[in-house]
Design a protein around this motif. Structure first.
Motif, PDB file in Angstrom:
ATOM      1  N   ARG A 121       0.982  -1.173   0.049  1.00  0.00           N
ATOM      2  CA  ARG A 121      -0.199   0.044   0.109  1.00  0.00           C
ATOM      3  C   ARG A 121       0.680   1.152  -0.274  1.00  0.00           C
ATOM      4  N   ARG A 122       0.551   2.153  -0.532  1.00  0.00           N
ATOM      5  CA  ARG A 122       1.179   3.745  -0.573  1.00  0.00           C
ATOM      6  C   ARG A 122       0.973   4.233   0.790  1.00  0.00           C
ATOM      7  N   GLU A 123       2.082   4.909   1.104  1.00  0.00           N
ATOM      8  CA  GLU A 123       2.132   5.732   2.276  1.00  0.00           C
ATOM      9  C   GLU A 123       3.359   6.682   2.311  1.00  0.00           C
ATOM     10  N   GLY A 124       2.952   8.103   2.388  1.00  0.00           N
ATOM     11  CA  GLY A 124       4.030   9.211   2.131  1.00  0.00           C
ATOM     12  C   GLY A 124       4.756   8.962   0.666  1.00  0.00           C
ATOM     13  N   ARG A 151       5.562   6.389  -0.711  1.00  0.00           N
ATOM     14  CA  ARG A 151       6.298   5.101  -1.029  1.00  0.00           C
ATOM     15  C   ARG A 151       5.318   3.987  -0.847  1.00  0.00           C
ATOM     16  N   PHE A 152       5.859   2.951  -1.602  1.00  0.00           N
ATOM     17  CA  PHE A 152       4.884   1.450  -1.233  1.00  0.00           C
ATOM     18  C   PHE A 152       5.589   0.713   0.046  1.00  0.00           C
ATOM     19  N   ILE A 153       4.697   0.589   0.968  1.00  0.00           N
ATOM     20  CA  ILE A 153       5.144  -0.335   2.069  1.00  0.00           C
ATOM     21  C   ILE A 153       4.182  -1.447   2.132  1.00  0.00           C
ATOM     22  N   THR A 192       1.767  -4.460   3.522  1.00  0.00           N
ATOM     23  CA  THR A 192       0.399  -4.655   4.370  1.00  0.00           C
ATOM     24  C   THR A 192       0.902  -5.660   5.296  1.00  0.00           C
TER      25      THR A 192
END
Length: 317
Positions: A56-59, A61-63, A65
């Protein structure tokens, strides 16, 4: 066997690892040598096989789940070890290399014409030469680094040679009758930001050494000795030549030395080994021996010639 889910392709797992490691589709695509669309397709295949989202995207970037963290933990450093193994395989047949960073004019005028000697003695080694206007900048990796100045920088440096300079001109260009008249001629200036500390002995330094009081002469300004030498050999003006780097041109008659104009500069060439491997040691030994031979032969011939010229000049005075 019916009802069994097919194991996802390792390429999809590699795409997942690259996106997670680098944070984006484009960066992962560059790392794998494919398009971002191809990375996106592989991720969709992987998530379809898992039945849930893995990234998932956060800030920006992809991180991972929660499900993606399980996959990442299972992968561990598997792809890192694969990359290392691939690099090791490539290295088994790679030629040894030597990376040299050196002052630009030292490289162009002196080292490159002699490099064939090292290559003949070590045909298995590939030299990578960086001719730098500032060889002390650390944005380029080096096994051997050479600098030019009045003192070595901090660290373990070995003195290769102390330099001297003299007024030279093209044959037939017309050298003045005496030293005091030099600064009334058209001369070629070499400008570098550090001056003597960076290995540049200028006309003001020369005049001060010989106690000549005169206004600074006119003429073109360049930023490297080999450029000044080209202009001087075209008859475009007098220049202050390093007797070390321009020995070949002087002995070949492409430049003529003015009697009585040679002075010690207090400037030296210094070498630092940033690698202690066998190839670096071999190059350092070759360089030191070649410099010493240059001093015993070419430099000795010039020094002897200058002594004779200076004696003639003194008698004439």
């Amino acid at each position: 066997m019916t009802g069994q889910i097919k194991s996802p392709n390792h390429v999809a797992l590699r795409a997942f690892e690259a996106v997670l490691r680098l944070g984006g589709l484009s960066a992962a695509a560059r790392d794998m040598g494919v398009t971002p669309a191809a990375i996106s397709h592989r991720l969709r295949d992987l998530e379809a096989a898992a039945g849930t989202a893995l990234l998932r995207r956060e800030g920006g970037r992809f991180i991972a789940t929660e499900a993606g963290q399980v996959i990442a933990a299972s992968l561990g450093d598997a792809f890192l070890r694969i990359r290392r193994a691939d690099a090791a395989l490539q290295g088994l047949h790679a030629r040894p290399q030597i990376r040299i960073v050196a002052p630009m004019s030292f490289t162009v005028l002196w080292m490159l014409p002699r490099l064939a000697g090292f290559e003949a003695a070590h045909p298995e080694v590939t030299p990578y030469i960086s001719a730098a206007s500032d060889p002390l900048r650390r944005d380029s990796e080096a096994d051997i680094r050479i600098c030019h100045g009045t003192a070595p920088p901090p660290g373990s440096w070995v003195l290769l040679v102390q330099d001297a300079t003299a007024v030279v001109a093209a044959p037939g260009a017309g050298l003045p009758a005496d030293l005091a008249a030099v600064l009334a001629q058209r001369v070629i200036h070499i400008d570098t930001p550090l001056g003597m500390a960076g290995g540049t002995f200028g006309w003001r330094d020369w005049a001060r050494t010989l106690r000549i009081a005169a206004p600074m002469p006119t003429g073109p300004h360049v930023n490297a000795e080999h450029v000044a030498a080209d202009l001087a050999m075209q008859g475009k003006g007098l220049m202050l030549a390093s007797l070390f780097t321009l020995a070949d041109a002087i002995l070949a008659g492409r430049l003529v030395v003015m009697p009585g104009s040679a002075v010690q500069t207090g400037i030296g060439y210094w070498m630092q080994m940033e690698s202690t491997g066998p190839v670096a040691r071999a190059f350092a030994a070759w360089l030191s021996n070649t410099v010493a031979q240059h001093e015993r032969t070419e430099m000795a011939r010039i020094t002897t010639g200058l002594a004779g010229l200076n004696a003639v000049a003194a008698e004439g005075g």
